[in-house]
Design an enzyme around this catalytic site. Structure first.
Site, PDB file in Angstrom:
ATOM      1  N   PHE A  74      -4.944  37.909   1.397  1.00 34.13           N
ATOM      2  CA  PHE A  74      -5.122  37.391   2.763  1.00 34.13           C
ATOM      3  C   PHE A  74      -6.549  37.726   3.218  1.00 34.13           C
ATOM      4  O   PHE A  74      -7.034  38.835   3.002  1.00 34.13           O
ATOM      5  CB  PHE A  74      -4.099  38.052   3.684  1.00 34.13           C
ATOM      6  N   THR A  96      -3.823  36.368  14.226  1.00 34.80           N
ATOM      7  CA  THR A  96      -2.389  36.301  14.487  1.00 34.80           C
ATOM      8  C   THR A  96      -1.954  37.347  15.488  1.00 34.80           C
ATOM      9  O   THR A  96      -2.621  38.377  15.657  1.00 34.80           O
ATOM     10  CB  THR A  96      -1.587  36.534  13.188  1.00 34.80           C
ATOM     11  N   HIS A 108       0.619  39.163  15.106  1.00 35.45           N
ATOM     12  CA  HIS A 108       1.240  40.343  14.506  1.00 35.45           C
ATOM     13  C   HIS A 108       0.234  41.288  13.840  1.00 35.45           C
ATOM     14  O   HIS A 108       0.573  42.100  13.005  1.00 35.45           O
ATOM     15  CB  HIS A 108       2.459  40.006  13.626  1.00 35.45           C
ATOM     16  N   PHE A 132       0.033  44.116   4.450  1.00 31.57           N
ATOM     17  CA  PHE A 132       1.368  44.704   4.621  1.00 31.57           C
ATOM     18  C   PHE A 132       1.946  45.152   3.280  1.00 31.57           C
ATOM     19  O   PHE A 132       2.739  46.103   3.222  1.00 31.57           O
ATOM     20  CB  PHE A 132       2.296  43.665   5.278  1.00 31.57           C
ATOM     21  N   GLU A 133       1.577  44.475   2.214  1.00 31.64           N
ATOM     22  CA  GLU A 133       2.121  44.788   0.883  1.00 31.64           C
ATOM     23  C   GLU A 133       1.330  45.884   0.141  1.00 31.64           C
ATOM     24  O   GLU A 133       1.734  46.307  -0.948  1.00 31.64           O
ATOM     25  CB  GLU A 133       2.144  43.520   0.008  1.00 31.64           C
ATOM     26  N   ALA A 167      -8.122  43.117   4.857  1.00 30.28           N
ATOM     27  CA  ALA A 167      -8.841  42.767   6.081  1.00 30.28           C
ATOM     28  C   ALA A 167      -7.830  42.227   7.076  1.00 30.28           C
ATOM     29  O   ALA A 167      -7.255  41.167   6.858  1.00 30.28           O
ATOM     30  CB  ALA A 167      -9.919  41.723   5.782  1.00 30.28           C
ATOM     31  N   VAL A 168      -7.599  42.996   8.123  1.00 28.86           N
ATOM     32  CA  VAL A 168      -6.680  42.551   9.176  1.00 28.86           C
ATOM     33  C   VAL A 168      -7.544  42.201  10.386  1.00 28.86           C
ATOM     34  O   VAL A 168      -8.263  43.052  10.914  1.00 28.86           O
ATOM     35  CB  VAL A 168      -5.648  43.639   9.529  1.00 28.86           C
ATOM     36  N   ILE A 169      -7.497  40.933  10.754  1.00 27.00           N
ATOM     37  CA  ILE A 169      -8.399  40.430  11.797  1.00 27.00           C
ATOM     38  C   ILE A 169      -7.560  39.999  12.998  1.00 27.00           C
ATOM     39  O   ILE A 169      -6.680  39.148  12.881  1.00 27.00           O
ATOM     40  CB  ILE A 169      -9.247  39.264  11.243  1.00 27.00           C
ATOM     41  N   ARG A 200     -18.975  44.435   7.874  1.00 27.48           N
ATOM     42  CA  ARG A 200     -18.531  45.623   7.124  1.00 27.48           C
ATOM     43  C   ARG A 200     -18.362  45.342   5.632  1.00 27.48           C
ATOM     44  O   ARG A 200     -17.964  46.211   4.876  1.00 27.48           O
ATOM     45  CB  ARG A 200     -17.213  46.137   7.714  1.00 27.48           C
TER      46      ARG A 200
HETATM   47  N1  INI Z   1      -2.454  40.121   6.189  1.00 26.82           N
HETATM   48  C1  INI Z   1      -3.709  40.606   6.097  1.00 26.82           C
HETATM   49  O1  INI Z   1      -4.051  41.175   5.064  1.00 26.82           O
HETATM   50  N2  INI Z   1      -4.579  40.436   7.124  1.00 26.82           N
HETATM   51  C2  INI Z   1      -4.228  39.805   8.271  1.00 26.82           C
HETATM   52  O2  INI Z   1      -5.085  39.681   9.185  1.00 26.82           O
HETATM   53  C3  INI Z   1      -2.916  39.298   8.398  1.00 26.82           C
HETATM   54  N3  INI Z   1      -2.524  38.629   9.591  1.00 26.82           N
HETATM   55  O3  INI Z   1      -3.299  38.633  10.545  1.00 26.82           O
HETATM   56  O4  INI Z   1      -1.450  38.071   9.661  1.00 26.82           O
HETATM   57  C4  INI Z   1      -2.026  39.463   7.294  1.00 26.82           C
HETATM   58  N4  INI Z   1      -0.768  38.979   7.357  1.00 26.82           N
HETATM   59  C5  INI Z   1       0.061  38.879   6.182  1.00 26.82           C
HETATM   60  C6  INI Z   1       0.839  40.146   5.888  1.00 26.82           C
HETATM   61  O5  INI Z   1      -0.024  41.169   5.424  1.00 26.82           O
HETATM   62  C7  INI Z   1       1.913  39.918   4.825  1.00 26.82           C
HETATM   63  O6  INI Z   1       1.295  39.537   3.625  1.00 26.82           O
HETATM   64  C8  INI Z   1       2.918  38.875   5.236  1.00 26.82           C
HETATM   65  O7  INI Z   1       3.446  39.138   6.518  1.00 26.82           O
HETATM   66  C9  INI Z   1       4.114  38.860   4.217  1.00 26.82           C
HETATM   67  O8  INI Z   1       4.794  40.107   4.226  1.00 26.82           O
END
Ligand code: INI
Length: 192
Positions: free
Chosen positions: A47, A111, A113, A82-83, A105-107, A152
């Site tokens: 992601f 989203t 969530h 998340f994984e 990278a969580v932006i 970054r």
């Molecule tokens: N996963 C990320 O690595 N970065 C994000 O910014 C992100 N957003 O924003 O949704 C994201 N979502 C996916 C999540 O990590 C899982 O892969 C998914 O929910 C399946 O479990």
């Protein structure tokens, strides 16, 4: 070393501390980390892969600089941040890694969530480190927008993947030295 100019450690800190304690572990961390013989697992999220790919480039450059052998590096791709904890657990456990670097990278803009993904990822990775006793490095960007993430992930010394790789080598070395060290209490009773 990371941190701003005002918050940086003074270079003579280890000398200053050594005269006041019995033993200091990790005083070599500011020198070039030596990663020879170290087995490193890297878990990398797909992601926001345009960012994580740059973090991975930085991490691999950091490991090469620390002389970690290419054959001792395993990369496991996961769908998203998340994984990362589950992959980290496998790499640290059955995978036999001495340190695990997690890249994501969580932006926030992406989203609603964001908080769940970032929070669960961070607490999951901390738990894996404590459960396994293997350093698990949080090389996950949590940013408000893409521009901050790109900032970054630049291809230079400030790349957060590179810093994560350096932290992995430093932590593995520090834990190795700690394992070899004689606990202060035991040393005192033997010497007394
Ligand atoms: N996963 C990320 O690595 N970065 C994000 O910014 C992100 N957003 O924003 O949704 C994201 N979502 C996916 C999540 O990590 C899982 O892969 C998914 O929910 C399946 O479990």
């Amino acid at each position: 070393m990371t941190g701003s100019e005002e918050t940086q450690l003074s270079p003579d800190v280890f000398d200053a501390v050594s005269g006041r304690v019995g033993r200091q572990i990790g005083e070599g961390l500011l020198a070039d980390a030596d990663g020879r013989g170290l087995r490193v697992g890297i878990a990398c999220a797909l992601f926001n892969g345009g960012i994580t790919q740059r973090l991975l480039d930085g991490a691999l450059a950091g490991l090469a600089t620390a002389s970690v052998d290419r054959a001792d590096i395993v990369v496991a791709w996961v769908p998203g941040a998340f994984e990362l904890p589950l992959a980290a657990e496998r790499l640290a456990g059955a995978g036999g890694a001495d340190a695990v670097v997690c890249l994501g990278a969580v932006i926030r803009g992406d989203t609603s969530h964001y908080d769940f993904v970032a929070g669960q990822c961070a607490s999951g990775l901390a738990r894996v480190a404590l459960d396994t006793g293997i350093p698990v490095i949080f090389g996950v960007l949590t940013t408000e927008n893409v521009a901050q993430a790109l900032e970054r992930a630049r291809p230079d010394e400030t790349n957060k993947g590179r810093e994560a790789a350096q932290s992995a080598v430093q932590m593995a070395g520090m834990l190795r030295d700690l394992g070899r060290s004689t606990p202060a209490r035991a040393a005192r009773s033997v010497g007394a």
